[in-house]
Design an enzyme around this catalytic site. Structure first.
Site, PDB file in Angstrom:
ATOM      1  CG  HIS A  37     -15.770 -73.014  29.146  1.00  0.00           C
ATOM      2  ND1 HIS A  37     -16.646 -73.683  29.966  1.00  0.00           N
ATOM      3  CD2 HIS A  37     -14.674 -72.747  29.894  1.00  0.00           C
ATOM      4  CE1 HIS A  37     -16.101 -73.832  31.163  1.00  0.00           C
ATOM      5  NE2 HIS A  37     -14.905 -73.263  31.156  1.00  0.00           N
ATOM      6  CB  SER A 184     -20.097 -71.360  37.360  1.00  0.00           C
ATOM      7  OG  SER A 184     -19.225 -72.169  38.126  1.00  0.00           O
TER       8      SER A 184
END
Ligand code: PAF
Length: 279
Positions: A37, A184
């Site tokens: 992110h 993840s």
């Protein structure tokens, strides 16, 4: 950095920024942010005057037996990371702010039926719906998505094209741990033993990247990639497939641009990985 929880306050701030002629970039997330992110937020920071991050665990993209309740959340940490990366606004609505019953949905059927869509039949309908809503609320010039969710990225590109959103979709490369595991939020579910076993995904991807060449058959390529995963006792293959890079439909040969993608259960945790091959 501002934190908004309602559509109304978010729109009010966005309108003010637009009035000043500022460009807006959006990074949609479900929170529990990691370096993957962060790479999207950094890219967004480089390319726009204003960076908006949405932090919303979207219930409509989880099936009834999936991990909605267990999905990891840590808003304090997310908000610190966003602030350190120069985010201007985090939009973190409650589900009741985003959905009421009954609710309209958006779906892009054909692309959503293969790969992850087979095991998660309602997933992409939920993704398309929430992303459409975020696009309408934030009205960004650009929006940023990771290549790790390659099918999601292809579906969003198609949705933007089909529904005439005036938004540039920016895809960003997969970010990996040092040992190769794709970053993840779901990696936190893995025990130490499972964490080691999970490396079979990136090993299989690496082998695929080494042996793929124009014209290789899916059978030959995928057979070798599957064997790497099957050698790992804790791993159970959901799919290892080669599809057309745009339509997400299975192809027999790598004779044009393709996506080679996989989903594998490590214990109860379902992980995905992929690579693209351009001819
Ligand atoms: O990729 C994700 O985290 C989610 O699917 C998204 C795009 C934020 C929609 O909820």
């Amino acid at each position: 950095m501002q934190v908004t929880k309602t559509v109304e306050e978010t729109r009010k701030q966005i309108k003010a920024w637009k009035k000043e002629g500022k460009t807006i970039g959006l990074v949609p997330t479900m929170g529990f942010l990691h370096e993957g992110h962060a790479s999207l937020i950094k890219k967004c920071r480089e390319q726009n005057d204003i960076v908006v991050v949405s932090d919303f665990v979207n219930p409509t993209q989880f099936g009834p037996t999936e991990d909605l309740e267990a999905y990891p959340r840590d808003f304090e940490r997310d908000s610190k990371l966003c602030e350190s990366l120069g985010t201007d606004l985090i939009f973190c609505p409650e589900p009741s702010e985003m959905y009421h019953d009954p609710h309209a949905f958006v779906s892009i059927d054909t692309l959503s039926e293969t790969l992850c869509g087979k095991t998660r039949p309602i997933h992409f309908k939920g993704v398309c719906t929430v992303v459409t809503k975020l696009f309408h609320i934030v009205a960004p010039d650009r929006a940023y998505f990771g290549q790790k969710d390659a099918q999601q990225l292809a579906i969003i590109r198609k949705m933007v094209q089909d529904l005439n959103f005036d938004i540039e979709i920016v895809g960003c490369p997969i970010v990996r741990e040092e040992d190769g595991l794709a970053k993840s939020s779901r990696n936190t579910y893995l025990s130490d033993e499972e964490r080691k076993a999970a490396l079979c995904l990136s090993r299989s991807v690496k082998l695929g990247q080494e042996i793929i060449h124009a014209g290789i058959s899916a059978e030959e390529l995928l057979g070798k990639m599957r064997a790497v995963i099957e050698a790992e006792p804790l791993a159970k293959i959901d799919y290892v497939s080669m599809v057309d890079a745009l339509t997400m439909q299975p192809v027999e040969k790598a004779d044009h641009n393709v996506l080679v993608a996989m989903a594998v259960y490590i214990g109860k945790t379902r992980l995905i990985d992929n690579f693209s091959y351009e001819v």
